[in-house]
Design a protein around this motif. Structure first.
Motif, PDB file in Angstrom:
ATOM      1  N   GLY A  90       0.883   5.805  -1.096  1.00  0.00           N
ATOM      2  CA  GLY A  90       0.081   7.017  -1.147  1.00  0.00           C
ATOM      3  C   GLY A  90       0.435   7.863  -2.341  1.00  0.00           C
ATOM      4  O   GLY A  90       1.223   7.461  -3.199  1.00  0.00           O
ATOM      5  N   GLU A  91      -0.159   9.050  -2.411  1.00  0.00           N
ATOM      6  CA  GLU A  91       0.088   9.925  -3.548  1.00  0.00           C
ATOM      7  C   GLU A  91       1.538  10.413  -3.581  1.00  0.00           C
ATOM      8  O   GLU A  91       2.117  10.592  -4.647  1.00  0.00           O
ATOM      9  N   GLU A  92       2.126  10.640  -2.416  1.00  0.00           N
ATOM     10  CA  GLU A  92       3.479  11.163  -2.357  1.00  0.00           C
ATOM     11  C   GLU A  92       4.520  10.098  -2.026  1.00  0.00           C
ATOM     12  O   GLU A  92       5.723  10.348  -2.171  1.00  0.00           O
ATOM     13  N   HIS A  93       4.076   8.939  -1.578  1.00  0.00           N
ATOM     14  CA  HIS A  93       5.016   7.906  -1.157  1.00  0.00           C
ATOM     15  C   HIS A  93       4.681   6.586  -1.844  1.00  0.00           C
ATOM     16  O   HIS A  93       3.530   6.148  -1.812  1.00  0.00           O
ATOM     17  N   PRO A  94       5.680   5.936  -2.437  1.00  0.00           N
ATOM     18  CA  PRO A  94       5.434   4.609  -3.013  1.00  0.00           C
ATOM     19  C   PRO A  94       5.306   3.580  -1.893  1.00  0.00           C
ATOM     20  O   PRO A  94       5.609   3.863  -0.730  1.00  0.00           O
ATOM     21  N   ARG A 148       1.940   7.712   5.382  1.00  0.00           N
ATOM     22  CA  ARG A 148       2.434   7.697   4.011  1.00  0.00           C
ATOM     23  C   ARG A 148       1.497   6.978   3.031  1.00  0.00           C
ATOM     24  O   ARG A 148       1.776   6.947   1.836  1.00  0.00           O
ATOM     25  N   CYS A 181       0.840  -1.195   0.000  1.00  0.00           N
ATOM     26  CA  CYS A 181       0.000   0.000   0.000  1.00  0.00           C
ATOM     27  C   CYS A 181       0.881   1.253   0.000  1.00  0.00           C
ATOM     28  O   CYS A 181       1.843   1.348   0.761  1.00  0.00           O
ATOM     29  N   ARG A 200      -2.437   5.957   1.333  1.00  0.00           N
ATOM     30  CA  ARG A 200      -3.775   6.454   1.016  1.00  0.00           C
ATOM     31  C   ARG A 200      -4.804   5.627   1.781  1.00  0.00           C
ATOM     32  O   ARG A 200      -4.723   4.405   1.835  1.00  0.00           O
ATOM     33  N   SER A 220      -6.132  -0.323   0.498  1.00  0.00           N
ATOM     34  CA  SER A 220      -6.601  -1.152  -0.611  1.00  0.00           C
ATOM     35  C   SER A 220      -6.560  -2.643  -0.278  1.00  0.00           C
ATOM     36  O   SER A 220      -7.024  -3.463  -1.060  1.00  0.00           O
TER      37      SER A 220
END
Length: 402
Positions: free
Chosen positions: A347-351, A384, A345, A386, A390
């Motif tokens: 986020g938008e700024e963190h892989p 970090r 999992c 989203r 998921s």
């Protein structure tokens, strides 16, 4: 509004269509003209509506709404005492009547008048003089739409209640706090766990199993997918675990038997990753077998390393066989187990963190809280990623007290 049974009607080309009975619907007519009230009542009764109430102005209309509980209001715009626009605005300020259909009737058929009606909170409008066919069609449309929304809200509320009960049942399968404390005290451990599903229900499962005075077992399982189907599989797993006592089997033997049982009950295409380990306090040894689980982190002294947790997933093949591995886990050492949401999992700024970064992730958390690093670990993870996640997340911290 009670459940309205659909009835059949014929279309112009002879086909049969389904129409909804409105016999149990309530309509309030608010108009200062008695003739208009009577005429509207005659028109809407053509739609099968028999429960009709009347009011002569907006103020009386508000009182009647509270007493009569209508399913729709036919509202004149220009009235003494309180006009229709103010009455509608007052209704919309009340949460009880936010969704009540309000059908304005006005003699001014202009864009400006329509905007005034909609800005006040109107659902639709009909022009004066009233056209019976148009009036019946618009009334029916609003009532049928209200009926559908009411049914949908009722269905959603029922599903939410049932999912809430199922969620509580799923959480009851996991070790509760008092049991973790008792096991930790008995074996001289620090046990912390975090469990979160990506939706109301999930496919993760974990457990701790005292085997005797010197041995304790740990199991973490992650079924493919998430949601209701994956959750049902966790209940299946829970019923199977008791069929295979762990006390007299090596982890590899136990996983082999569990795999065969899951193969019998899991639908085609469904499977699970798993890690099952037994910690022997007398020999300071962790022995485990794995079925494709994310690589656990073993910490001994200053060394942190990923363990090999390869193996065929559970439920895929009856011929699957598993092997045991043994590693030293002395006082002060730890084992960190987790499901793949931790490394997949982002986020938008963190892989996503990824497998190879997990030891460093653990090391940073240990520097912040040596005794209970799971807490800062989860704080850093959620900072970090989203949300909602998921995938389902399980993380288990097992440490031997120094």
């Amino acid at each position: 509004m009670a459940d309205a049974a659909p009835s059949c009607a014929s279309t112009s080309d002879g086909r049969r269509s389904m129409t909804m009975s409105l016999a149990d619907c309530r309509v309030l007519i608010v108009d200062d003209n008695a003739f208009n009230r009577k005429s509207l009542a005659l028109v809407i009764r053509r739609a099968g509506i028999t429960e009709v109430a009347f009011a002569g102005d907006g103020a009386e209309g508000l009182r009647t709404v509270d007493d009569f509980r209508p399913d729709l209001v036919l509202l004149d715009v220009d009235m003494p005492v309180m006009d229709g626009l103010e009455m509608c605005r007052t209704l919309r300020r009340n949460a009880t009547h936010e969704e009540l259909p309000v059908l304005f009737q006005t003699a001014l058929d202009s864009d400006e008048e329509q905007v005034r009606c909609f800005d006040a909170g109107g659902s639709d409008f009909i022009s004066k003089p009233i056209k019976p066919g148009e009036c019946v069609a618009r009334v029916r449309h609003q009532l049928e739409k209200r009926k559908l929304f009411t049914d949908l809200a009722s269905f959603r509320a029922r599903v939410e209640r049932e999912l809430s009960h199922a969620r509580a049942m799923q959480h009851s399968l996991l070790p509760e706090g008092r049991r973790l404390t008792a096991v930790a005290e008995r074996y001289g451990l620090v046990l912390d766990a975090h469990f979160e599903t990506s939706s109301e229900l999930g496919g993760d499962f974990w457990g701790v199993y005292p085997l005797d005075d010197r041995r304790v077992g740990f199991l973490i399982v992650d079924f493919a997918g998430h949601g209701i189907t994956a959750a049902i599989n966790t209940f299946r797993l829970h019923t199977l675990i008791d069929r295979f006592p762990m006390q007299h089997m090596a982890p590899s033997q136990w996983l082999t038997q569990l795999n065969g049982a899951l193969k019998d009950v899991l639908p085609t295409g469904q499977f699970a990753t798993a890690f099952f380990g037994i910690l022997d306090l007398a020999t300071d040894t962790l022995t485990f077998a794995a079925a494709g689980a994310p690589n656990p982190v073993l910490g001994v002294g200053a060394e942190l390393r990923l363990l090999d947790s390869a193996g065929l997933v559970l439920g895929a093949s009856r011929r699957a066989r598993y092997t045991d591995q043994s590693h030293r886990l002395p006082h002060g050492g730890f084992l960190f187990l987790y499901s793949d949401a931790l490394i997949e999992c982002g986020g938008e700024e963190h892989p996503p963190i990824g497998r190879d970064a997990v030891p460093g992730f653990v090391r940073d958390a240990l520097a912040e809280n040596r005794l209970h690093p799971l807490r800062p670990m989860m704080e850093r993870f959620y900072a970090r990623v989203r949300q909602p996640l998921s995938d389902d997340l399980t993380a288990v911290w097992i440490a031997r007290r120094a």
